[in-house]
Design a protein around this motif. Structure first.
Motif, short mmCIF file in Angstrom:
data_model
loop_
_atom_site.label_atom_id
_atom_site.label_comp_id
_atom_site.label_asym_id
_atom_site.label_seq_id
_atom_site.Cartn_x
_atom_site.Cartn_y
_atom_site.Cartn_z
N GLY A 1 41.70 72.19 -4.61
CA GLY A 1 43.01 71.57 -4.39
C GLY A 1 42.89 70.23 -3.70
O GLY A 1 43.56 69.25 -4.06
N ALA A 2 42.03 70.16 -2.68
CA ALA A 2 41.84 68.90 -1.96
C ALA A 2 41.24 67.84 -2.86
O ALA A 2 41.60 66.66 -2.79
N ALA A 3 40.33 68.26 -3.73
CA ALA A 3 39.71 67.29 -4.64
C ALA A 3 40.75 66.70 -5.59
O ALA A 3 40.72 65.50 -5.89
N LEU A 4 41.68 67.54 -6.06
CA LEU A 4 42.71 67.04 -6.96
C LEU A 4 43.67 66.08 -6.25
O LEU A 4 44.18 65.12 -6.84
N VAL A 5 43.90 66.33 -4.96
CA VAL A 5 44.85 65.49 -4.21
C VAL A 5 44.24 64.15 -3.85
O VAL A 5 44.87 63.10 -3.97
N VAL A 6 42.98 64.17 -3.39
CA VAL A 6 42.39 62.93 -2.86
C VAL A 6 41.53 62.22 -3.89
O VAL A 6 40.98 61.16 -3.60
N ALA A 7 41.41 62.75 -5.12
CA ALA A 7 40.58 62.08 -6.13
C ALA A 7 41.17 60.71 -6.43
O ALA A 7 42.39 60.54 -6.54
N PRO A 8 40.32 59.71 -6.58
CA PRO A 8 40.83 58.36 -6.85
C PRO A 8 41.46 58.27 -8.22
O PRO A 8 40.95 58.83 -9.20
N ARG A 9 42.59 57.58 -8.28
CA ARG A 9 43.26 57.36 -9.57
C ARG A 9 43.62 55.89 -9.69
O ARG A 9 44.10 55.28 -8.75
N LEU A 10 43.32 55.34 -10.84
CA LEU A 10 43.73 53.95 -11.10
C LEU A 10 45.08 53.93 -11.77
O LEU A 10 45.40 54.83 -12.54
N ALA B 1 39.20 56.67 4.64
CA ALA B 1 37.83 57.10 4.39
C ALA B 1 37.63 58.59 4.59
O ALA B 1 36.92 59.25 3.82
N TRP B 2 38.30 59.18 5.60
CA TRP B 2 38.02 60.58 5.90
C TRP B 2 38.57 61.54 4.86
O TRP B 2 38.04 62.62 4.67
N LYS B 3 39.62 61.15 4.16
CA LYS B 3 40.23 62.07 3.21
C LYS B 3 39.30 62.43 2.06
O LYS B 3 39.34 63.53 1.53
N ARG B 4 38.45 61.47 1.67
CA ARG B 4 37.60 61.75 0.53
C ARG B 4 36.50 62.77 0.86
O ARG B 4 35.83 63.29 -0.03
N HIS B 5 36.33 63.06 2.16
CA HIS B 5 35.33 64.06 2.56
C HIS B 5 35.92 65.47 2.70
O HIS B 5 35.16 66.42 2.90
N VAL B 6 37.23 65.60 2.64
CA VAL B 6 37.88 66.91 2.84
C VAL B 6 37.39 67.95 1.84
O VAL B 6 37.06 69.09 2.22
N PRO B 7 37.32 67.65 0.54
CA PRO B 7 36.82 68.67 -0.41
C PRO B 7 35.42 69.15 -0.07
O PRO B 7 35.11 70.34 -0.18
N ALA B 8 34.56 68.23 0.37
CA ALA B 8 33.19 68.62 0.73
C ALA B 8 33.17 69.55 1.94
O ALA B 8 32.40 70.51 1.99
N VAL B 9 34.03 69.26 2.91
CA VAL B 9 34.10 70.12 4.11
C VAL B 9 34.54 71.53 3.72
O VAL B 9 33.96 72.53 4.17
#
Length: 326
Positions: A316-325, A51-59
């Motif tokens: 960069g964080a958004a590209l790493v933690v963005a959800p991918r199916l 859960a916390w990783k998806r908030h990294v780009p926002a931080v």
């Protein structure tokens, strides 16, 4: 830290507002349902992301916003810079008590080594003079930028007799006033700058009580105070220090009370040194302090750079933690 345009700090209010907006977006219910035939696979994909990783780009984005808001306010920091108008007079006791060996190898030898250390750490633009005193004060080196001349003058110091502390202070004040007047190219002898800060100072090292001289230590301190010259004092030696004179053992404890009173009265600072290492540390510290002034330096570029790096980090964080199916 201070700011050239503090009104722009109001931009920092955007940070909590953006944080609240992000929190509300996270709590918003999805308006659309997505059909996916393999629910188990979808659950594994979603669960794999903590859960916390998806908030990294926002931080990162919020931190970038804060840095850029501070940059708009033009932040400045205060740093110590050499003052080319400054001078200092090293006043050193060379009375017979400086032969005492409670400070190894002797008090005077330790003082000479510490004064050399002071020259190493003092700003190169600082004019330094040396006054030695026993029965009377003697100008060993007039204030100069020539470190070689000063080193040679220190090496020539030898113990004599008597302690004319008050006279030595008064002579050092005269030397400081004259040097400051020459540096300022004025006929008068101001020892303070336009903001009231001292342009000259005195470093007084002594290890005993006054026994000679026309002026008392108090009168010497008054001369320094009248001129606006702070006196930093160093009491050298231990209470058990002795010398041998004509086969008699003579106690030579330092006069800490008088030296501390001189420092307090003139706006300086008092130090005690019972070992050669402690004495060198005192001189080394004073060498890093005297002859310097506070200078503001704008650091806007540092906050702009930090903001830019944080923005890159957010992307960069958004590209790493963005959800991918799959």
């Amino acid at each position: 830290m201070s700011f050239e345009a503090p009104l722009y700090l109001v931009g920092l209010l955007l940070v909590p507002l953006a944080a609240v907006a992000y929190w509300l977006l996270q709590r918003r219910k999805s308006r659309y349902a997505i059909r996916y035939p393999n629910v188990e696979v979808l659950a594994q994909v979603v669960g794999a992301r903590t859960a916390w990783k998806r908030h990294v780009p926002a931080v990162f984005l919020l931190a970038a916003l804060a840095a850029l808001a501070i940059a708009f306010a033009r932040p400045t920091v205060t740093e110590q810079a050499p003052d080319e108008r400054a001078s200092v007079v090293l006043v050193v006791d060379i009375s017979g008590s400086m032969r005492a060996q409670d400070v190894q190898p002797t008090r005077l030898a330790a003082a000479k080594e510490a004064m050399l250390s002071f020259l190493t750490h003092a700003p190169k633009t600082l004019r330094v003079g040396i006054v030695a005193f026993s029965n009377e004060p003697q100008v060993i080196v007039s204030p100069t930028l020539d470190r070689t001349e000063l080193q040679q003058g220190i090496q020539l110091l030898e113990p004599a007799f008597g302690t004319a502390l008050g006279d030595a202070l008064a002579r050092a004040v005269e030397l400081a006033r004259t040097t400051t007047a020459v540096n300022a190219r004025e006929t008068a002898a101001p020892v303070k700058d336009e903001r009231g800060r001292a342009l000259a100072s005195i470093l007084l090292l002594s290890d005993g009580f006054q026994t000679r001289g026309l002026l008392s230590p108090g009168q010497g301190a008054q001369a320094a105070r009248n001129a606006g010259v702070p006196v930093y004092t160093i009491a050298l030696g231990t209470e058990g220090g002795t010398i041998v004179d004509r086969e008699q053992v003579i106690p030579v404890p330092p006069d800490r009370e008088t030296l501390a009173a001189i420092a307090q009265f003139t706006g300086g600072e008092a130090f005690d040194a019972e070992t050669a290492g402690a004495l060198k540390q005192v001189y080394r510290g004073l060498g890093s302090r005297v002859g310097r002034r506070d200078r503001p330096r704008e650091v806007t570029s540092a906050f702009v750079a930090a903001g830019a790096l944080l923005l890159v980090g957010a992307v960069g964080a958004a590209l790493v933690v963005a959800p991918r199916l799959p």
